[in-house]
Scaffold this active site. Structure first.
Site, PDB file in Angstrom:
ATOM      1  N   ALA A 131       0.832  -1.207   0.000  1.00  0.00           N
ATOM      2  CA  ALA A 131       0.000   0.000   0.000  1.00  0.00           C
ATOM      3  C   ALA A 131       0.866   1.257   0.000  1.00  0.00           C
ATOM      4  CB  ALA A 131      -0.922  -0.011   1.225  1.00  0.00           C
ATOM      5  N   ARG A 159       2.529   1.553  -3.605  1.00  0.00           N
ATOM      6  CA  ARG A 159       1.582   1.892  -4.683  1.00  0.00           C
ATOM      7  C   ARG A 159       1.016   3.297  -4.480  1.00  0.00           C
ATOM      8  NH1 ARG A 159      -0.606  -3.235  -6.713  1.00  0.00           N
ATOM      9  NH2 ARG A 159       1.249  -4.242  -7.600  1.00  0.00           N
ATOM     10  N   SER A 161      10.199   0.136  17.060  1.00  0.00           N
ATOM     11  CA  SER A 161      10.366   0.703  15.715  1.00  0.00           C
ATOM     12  C   SER A 161       9.871   2.148  15.684  1.00  0.00           C
ATOM     13  CB  SER A 161       9.574  -0.115  14.699  1.00  0.00           C
ATOM     14  OG  SER A 161       9.784  -1.486  14.894  1.00  0.00           O
ATOM     15  N   ASP A 178       1.138  -8.951  18.582  1.00  0.00           N
ATOM     16  CA  ASP A 178       0.835  -8.848  20.015  1.00  0.00           C
ATOM     17  C   ASP A 178      -0.339  -7.924  20.368  1.00  0.00           C
ATOM     18  OD1 ASP A 178       2.898 -10.570  20.580  1.00  0.00           O
ATOM     19  OD2 ASP A 178       4.330  -9.000  21.087  1.00  0.00           O
ATOM     20  N   HIS A 224       6.473 -19.829  16.839  1.00  0.00           N
ATOM     21  CA  HIS A 224       6.456 -18.898  15.706  1.00  0.00           C
ATOM     22  C   HIS A 224       5.452 -19.241  14.608  1.00  0.00           C
ATOM     23  CE1 HIS A 224      10.131 -17.531  17.645  1.00  0.00           C
ATOM     24  NE2 HIS A 224       9.988 -16.413  16.964  1.00  0.00           N
TER      25      HIS A 224
HETATM   26  O1  F6P Z   1       6.497  -9.147  19.378  1.00  0.00           O
HETATM   27  C1  F6P Z   1       6.106 -10.260  18.667  1.00  0.00           C
HETATM   28  C2  F6P Z   1       6.646 -11.524  19.281  1.00  0.00           C
HETATM   29  O2  F6P Z   1       6.236 -12.619  18.505  1.00  0.00           O
HETATM   30  C3  F6P Z   1       6.285 -11.756  20.751  1.00  0.00           C
HETATM   31  O3  F6P Z   1       4.983 -12.265  20.914  1.00  0.00           O
HETATM   32  C4  F6P Z   1       7.359 -12.694  21.154  1.00  0.00           C
HETATM   33  O4  F6P Z   1       7.555 -12.647  22.562  1.00  0.00           O
HETATM   34  C5  F6P Z   1       8.549 -12.173  20.418  1.00  0.00           C
HETATM   35  O5  F6P Z   1       8.061 -11.488  19.290  1.00  0.00           O
HETATM   36  C6  F6P Z   1       9.491 -13.238  19.953  1.00  0.00           C
HETATM   37  O6  F6P Z   1      10.576 -12.625  19.351  1.00  0.00           O
HETATM   38  P1  F6P Z   1      11.607 -13.395  18.406  1.00  0.00           P
HETATM   39  O7  F6P Z   1      10.912 -13.741  17.128  1.00  0.00           O
HETATM   40  O8  F6P Z   1      12.695 -12.401  18.197  1.00  0.00           O
HETATM   41  O9  F6P Z   1      12.023 -14.619  19.129  1.00  0.00           O
END
Ligand code: F6P
Length: 338
Positions: free
Chosen positions: A22, A25, A105, A127, A268
């Site tokens: 977004a 563009r 950031s 989060d 993750h």
């Molecule tokens: O801020 C997003 C997040 O996924 C959190 O929920 C988690 O504690 C952290 O990042 C994990 O960080 P990394 O990917 O650097 O291990």
């Protein structure tokens, strides 16, 4: 302003690509030259930058992750790092930057603006913990992934009359755990922001469920609950009993209730996969808004969501705002879920 850069920073989240698309563009449509900064603030320091054209962002709206890559950059937190980044901007002719990421950031965007490179920022993190915004890009997708995975755990828990202890992402923030717990009907929802009592909030709830005829249970717990266990006064039971992992929590539940318990760390997987329509749409709206601000000569702003509307705040003011955890919502979950 003739040239705008865009970068993604911090932990990635689904919808970041839609946001970059977004920005690029809209920028091109408004007559700007657009530059992709690869690898977050580190890429800005190192000059990992190339021009982006309309088709460079084709086909990414549905892709998780960020094609610009992302990083947490310690070097950029120090003055010399910021100065190097400013020099890179001058070298590449970048007059303004859109930053997509979390509150770390945002601080970077503020520092760059103070050093003469106008920036605006928008929230990208699963989060949903950005104090000035009701919503962050990635939250909805992560939540749907959590709901899907916990539903699967429930199936097998049901078959074996077990309790499943599920660790959800969120170092300091329990929003994914709370909303995920509401969406899946978890018996217990444990978050870093709210004090919990192991006997009352876990064991008694499971025993009450058993009394009502339930034979399988979901306990959802944010990863942050296990961080700094020794110093965390909110979790006296956890501290006293040295429970510093979901495995140990599962064992403690099994010992106290007799219900066979297993632990699962979702990890993750919560950050990947195709963004939901909501995340794509909010990312599109925010990305468009960011470029419009820069076009008007406005910077040092964060573009956020308040009451379903996209608005902007001064970054410094925004970082001072508060987002108290919704304890009432946790009570609601506990009164519905058994
Ligand atoms: O801020 C997003 C997040 O996924 C959190 O929920 C988690 O504690 C952290 O990042 C994990 O960080 P990394 O990917 O650097 O291990």
């Amino acid at each position: 302003m003739k040239t705008i850069g865009v970068l993604t920073s911090g932990g990635d989240s689904q919808g970041m690509n839609a946001g970059v698309r977004a920005v690029v563009r809209t920028g091109l449509d408004e007559g700007f030259r657009m530059m992709g900064i690869f690898g977050g603030y580190k890429g800005l320091i190192d000059g990992n930058i190339r021009e982006l054209f309309a088709t460079d962002v084709s086909g990414i709206i549905s892709r998780g992750g960020t094609f610009l890559k992302s990083a947490r950059c310690l070097e950029f937190k120090e003055e010399p790092g910021i100065i190097k980044a400013v020099e890179t901007c001058k070298k590449f002719g970048i007059d303004g930057i859109v930053v997509i990421g979390g509150d770390g950031s945002f601080r970077g965007a503020r520092d760059l603006t103070l050093h003469g490179i106008p920036c605006v920022a928008m929230p990208g993190t699963i989060d949903n913990d950005i104090v000035c915004s009701d919503y962050t890009i990635g939250f909805d997708t992560a939540l749907n992934i959590v709901a899907d995975l916990v539903d699967r755990l429930r199936d097998t828990c049901y078959s074996h009359n077990r309790c499943s202890v599920v660790q959800i992402m969120g170092k300091n923030a329990g929003w994914v755990t709370l909303e995920g717990g509401i969406a899946t009907g978890a018996t217990c929802i444990i978050v870093p922001e709210v004090e919990f009592d192991f006997q009352k909030d876990v064991i008694d709830r499971i025993e009450e469920g058993k009394r009502l005829g339930k034979d399988s249970f979901i306990v959802m717990v944010s990863e942050g609950v296990f961080f700094n266990v020794k110093s965390n006064k909110n979790y006296q039971y956890v501290v006293d009993n040295d429970i510093d992992s979901p495995a140990k929590l599962a064992k403690a539940i099994e010992k106290a209730t007799g219900v066979e318990s297993r632990e699962t760390i979702l990890g993750h997987v919560q950050r990947g996969g195709s963004p939901t329509a909501r995340d794509r749409i909010v990312a599109a709206e925010m990305g468009n808004y960011c470029v419009k601000l820069l076009k008007k000569g406005i910077s040092n702003r964060v573009v956020v969501m308040k009451n379903e509307k996209i608005v902007d705040y001064d970054i410094v003011e925004a970082l001072k705002m508060e987002k108290p955890f919704d304890v009432e919502r946790l009570r609601m979950a506990n009164s519905i879920n058994i």
